[in-house]
Scaffold this active site. Sequence first.
Site, PDB file in Angstrom:
ATOM      1  N   LYS A 173       0.833  -1.210   0.000  1.00 52.21           N
ATOM      2  CA  LYS A 173       0.000   0.000   0.000  1.00 52.21           C
ATOM      3  C   LYS A 173       0.869   1.262   0.000  1.00 52.21           C
ATOM      4  O   LYS A 173       1.958   1.280   0.562  1.00 52.21           O
ATOM      5  CB  LYS A 173      -0.919  -0.012   1.222  1.00 52.21           C
ATOM      6  CG  LYS A 173      -1.912  -1.174   1.212  1.00 52.21           C
ATOM      7  CD  LYS A 173      -2.721  -1.239   2.483  1.00 52.21           C
ATOM      8  CE  LYS A 173      -1.837  -1.536   3.692  1.00 52.21           C
ATOM      9  NZ  LYS A 173      -2.623  -1.806   4.920  1.00 52.21           N
ATOM     10  N   THR A 206      -7.460   8.704   9.677  1.00 50.85           N
ATOM     11  CA  THR A 206      -7.113   7.513   8.903  1.00 50.85           C
ATOM     12  C   THR A 206      -6.997   6.267   9.779  1.00 50.85           C
ATOM     13  O   THR A 206      -6.419   5.267   9.365  1.00 50.85           O
ATOM     14  CB  THR A 206      -5.788   7.732   8.155  1.00 50.85           C
ATOM     15  OG1 THR A 206      -4.769   8.095   9.113  1.00 50.85           O
ATOM     16  CG2 THR A 206      -5.912   8.841   7.121  1.00 50.85           C
ATOM     17  N   GLY A 208      -7.586   2.859  11.174  1.00 45.38           N
ATOM     18  CA  GLY A 208      -8.255   1.674  10.668  1.00 45.38           C
ATOM     19  C   GLY A 208      -8.276   1.518   9.168  1.00 45.38           C
ATOM     20  O   GLY A 208      -8.955   0.622   8.650  1.00 45.38           O
ATOM     21  N   THR A 209      -7.531   2.341   8.448  1.00 39.96           N
ATOM     22  CA  THR A 209      -7.547   2.242   6.981  1.00 39.96           C
ATOM     23  C   THR A 209      -7.037   0.880   6.499  1.00 39.96           C
ATOM     24  O   THR A 209      -7.609   0.287   5.579  1.00 39.96           O
ATOM     25  CB  THR A 209      -6.707   3.353   6.340  1.00 39.96           C
ATOM     26  OG1 THR A 209      -5.423   3.389   6.972  1.00 39.96           O
ATOM     27  CG2 THR A 209      -7.378   4.707   6.482  1.00 39.96           C
ATOM     28  N   GLY A 210      -5.970   0.385   7.117  1.00 40.20           N
ATOM     29  CA  GLY A 210      -5.416  -0.899   6.694  1.00 40.20           C
ATOM     30  C   GLY A 210      -6.369  -2.050   6.949  1.00 40.20           C
ATOM     31  O   GLY A 210      -6.548  -2.939   6.099  1.00 40.20           O
ATOM     32  N   CYS A 211      -7.000  -2.045   8.115  1.00 34.53           N
ATOM     33  CA  CYS A 211      -7.984  -3.083   8.453  1.00 34.53           C
ATOM     34  C   CYS A 211      -9.149  -3.052   7.474  1.00 34.53           C
ATOM     35  O   CYS A 211      -9.588  -4.090   6.965  1.00 34.53           O
ATOM     36  CB  CYS A 211      -8.512  -2.874   9.871  1.00 34.53           C
ATOM     37  SG  CYS A 211      -7.251  -2.835  11.161  1.00 34.53           S
TER      38      CYS A 211
END
Length: 268
Positions: A173, A206, A208-211
């Site tokens: 990412k 931002t 929790g964006t990865g989750c």
Amino acid sequence: MKKVLTIAGSDSGGGAGIQADLKTFQELEVFGMSALTAVTAQNTLGVQAVFPMTVEAVCRQIEAIGEDIGTDALKTGMLFNAEIIKAVSEKIEYYKWKNVVVDPVMIAKGGASLLQIEAISAMKEYLLPLAMVITPNIPEAEVLTGMSIRTDTDKQEAAKRLYDLGVKNVVIKGGHDENQNESIDLLFDGNAFMTFSSKRVQTKNTHGTGCTFSAAVTAELAKGLPVNEAVSKAKNFIQAAIEDQFQIGQGHGPTNHWAYRKRNERKR
């Protein structure tokens, strides 16, 4: 009805972890299930405490799903220690689950460590060879590959190294990239590279964006989409969640999980 399992930690603040995953599953119209690996006390200001589950507790939760409901896809998030990683990997192999998305959660937005150092080798040895997709951000990819990532060439080399660990598809990412105008995610399937670009949003909200991104990939794989299309849709989902932001808390606020659905409803 497609069924999706998340094996991850709980976020009491509701923006990341199990809570973000289940919200994403619901928005993308798959049936969400969970196995908790740890309970955290956290909010937008950071992680105040982590209470890991016992290996038995994690296994019993997974067994409850595997012996009754089953799952069409699953994702792993915060696994915390080597013992849990090994046990989760054994259960995935036992139930022969194939659509496995690994979000190698290591560091919270506020800087708190969510993965013990000795667990990294266990992840590489046991879990990554089972992964259909891995979705590290740049710092996580650096830890897993042992290299510095600064350029597009670095990203490609890191993706190749992760692929060589047995992962079938690697998504690095671009949220932590130095490009100030765009966020560019890189997908490598062992043969070719593909990029997914979106406008960078200047915001602190931002958490929790990865989750959320990895949960969206998992949901779309469960529906039968090929990996590249699942990643593309997940990219659109998280972009909407970041752009249509709201302010919750005093620190890194959560994303807007219903933004993608609301946008689609307005188009109809």
